[in-house]
Design a protein around this motif. Structure first.
Motif, mmCIF file in Angstrom:
data_model
loop_
_atom_site.group_PDB
_atom_site.id
_atom_site.type_symbol
_atom_site.label_atom_id
_atom_site.label_comp_id
_atom_site.label_asym_id
_atom_site.label_seq_id
_atom_site.Cartn_x
_atom_site.Cartn_y
_atom_site.Cartn_z
ATOM 1 N N HIS A 1 -16.647 -2.376 7.154
ATOM 2 C CA HIS A 1 -16.948 -2.124 5.744
ATOM 3 C C HIS A 1 -17.502 -3.367 5.051
ATOM 4 C CE1 HIS A 1 -14.265 1.381 6.461
ATOM 5 N NE2 HIS A 1 -15.060 1.947 5.580
ATOM 6 N N ARG B 1 -9.970 -2.607 0.423
ATOM 7 C CA ARG B 1 -11.368 -2.388 0.027
ATOM 8 C C ARG B 1 -11.511 -2.298 -1.494
ATOM 9 N NH1 ARG B 1 -14.088 2.540 2.493
ATOM 10 N NH2 ARG B 1 -15.894 1.540 1.526
ATOM 11 N N GLU B 2 -10.517 -1.696 -2.134
ATOM 12 C CA GLU B 2 -10.573 -1.543 -3.590
ATOM 13 C C GLU B 2 -10.491 -2.888 -4.298
ATOM 14 O OE1 GLU B 2 -8.135 0.789 -7.171
ATOM 15 O OE2 GLU B 2 -7.635 1.141 -5.065
ATOM 16 N N HIS B 3 -9.736 -3.812 -3.711
ATOM 17 C CA HIS B 3 -9.570 -5.143 -4.306
ATOM 18 C C HIS B 3 -10.113 -6.197 -3.348
ATOM 19 C CE1 HIS B 3 -6.970 -3.251 -7.309
ATOM 20 N NE2 HIS B 3 -6.364 -2.635 -6.314
ATOM 21 N N ALA B 4 -11.306 -5.957 -2.843
ATOM 22 C CA ALA B 4 -11.859 -6.787 -1.766
ATOM 23 C C ALA B 4 -12.009 -8.251 -2.189
ATOM 24 C CB ALA B 4 -13.212 -6.238 -1.347
ATOM 25 N N ASP C 1 -4.116 3.860 4.109
ATOM 26 C CA ASP C 1 -3.845 3.466 2.725
ATOM 27 C C ASP C 1 -4.040 1.966 2.540
ATOM 28 O OD1 ASP C 1 -3.008 6.094 1.817
ATOM 29 O OD2 ASP C 1 -1.211 5.781 3.021
ATOM 30 N N ALA D 1 -7.756 1.191 2.440
ATOM 31 C CA ALA D 1 -8.331 1.610 1.158
ATOM 32 C C ALA D 1 -7.964 0.637 0.035
ATOM 33 C CB ALA D 1 -7.848 3.019 0.808
ATOM 34 N N MET D 2 -6.720 0.154 0.033
ATOM 35 C CA MET D 2 -6.280 -0.757 -1.014
ATOM 36 C C MET D 2 -6.986 -2.101 -0.905
ATOM 37 S SD MET D 2 -2.359 -1.686 -2.055
ATOM 38 C CE MET D 2 -2.003 -2.653 -3.536
ATOM 39 N N ALA E 1 0.828 -1.208 0.000
ATOM 40 C CA ALA E 1 0.000 0.000 0.000
ATOM 41 C C ALA E 1 0.860 1.254 0.000
ATOM 42 C CB ALA E 1 -0.930 0.004 1.211
#
Length: 241
Positions: A138, A111-114, A105, A108-109, A99
């Motif tokens: 989340h 979650r983006e590629h969960a 960070d 967020a990373m 990240a």
């Protein structure tokens, strides 16, 4: 100015990281004093990765502990920063992402590629923040495993406080380290010296415990990694003498 004109630097992070940081500072021409506030100790753990599709690692020492806790290196791992990612690669993990930042960070990373299956966060017992709780908030499947603990030191050698009185710079790598260093300074009757010292912190969160205690000469690294921490040190303290 030459290296001899530079102030010395107190390195307060836990061992074994403090020794590595002191060596890196010496390469930059600083006189570094090991003021490690704790010693990291690995727990003898064997991890069960059944149902785990991603492992989150938030420190280099955690990466080393993870390597000792599992034999299969094929599960994807995501590191909070590049140093942790490098440690994972060195120990043979096949799929490593970074990240390149802090816990925010990393969250967020992920979650983006969960992933669909469970995320395992390996951590220290007193590590600041709870990534698995944030992930679950989340809507993701997550759990944490404790792989190591920080054992605080009882005292620091006199050379540390003598250097502080001589206007040494202080490096802070974490909020826990800041809290431990303040407590040690308090026990040594050195809090007024610490309040007046130039302090360079890895992040705002790492600096916050000392800010609350009235430390005013605070500089924050531009990024939460040691390279940026050293850059901030150069700017704040490297040319002061």
């Amino acid at each position: 100015m030459g290296a001899a004109s530079r102030p010395c630097v107190l390195v307060t992070r836990a061992e074994p990281g403090a020794t590595r940081t002191c060596a890196a500072l010496s390469e930059r021409g600083f006189e570094a004093i090991n003021a490690a506030t704790a010693n990291l100790r690995a727990h003898p753990v064997t991890l069960d990765l059944e149902g785990v599709s991603l492992i989150a690692v938030t420190s280099p020492f955690g990466a080393s502990c993870l390597a000792n806790a599992i034999s299969d290196r094929s599960t994807p791992v995501i590191a909070v920063g590049d140093v942790t990612a490098a440690r994972l690669q060195e120990t043979g993990f096949e799929h490593v992402a970074s990240a390149s930042g802090d816990a925010g960070d990393l969250l967020a990373m992920i979650r983006e590629h969960a992933p669909n299956d469970e995320i395992l966060h390996v951590r220290g017992v007193d590590q600041t923040g709870d990534l698995s709780a944030d992930l679950k908030a989340h809507g993701l499947k997550a759990r944490s495993e404790i792989l190591y603990a920080a054992e605080p030191v009882a005292t620091l050698p006199d050379i540390v406080w003598q250097a502080l009185e001589a206007e040494a710079c202080v490096l802070i790598h974490s909020a826990k380290g800041a809290e431990r260093f303040w407590a040690l300074a308090q026990a040594a009757d050195q809090t007024e010296m610490l309040r007046a010292a130039p302090v360079i912190a890895l992040s705002q969160a790492a600096a916050e415990p000392l800010r609350r205690h009235g430390v005013s000469k605070l500089s924050i690294a531009a990024r939460p990694d040691e390279s940026a921490l050293f850059d901030a040190l150069e700017k704040q303290c490297g040319e002061t003498r």
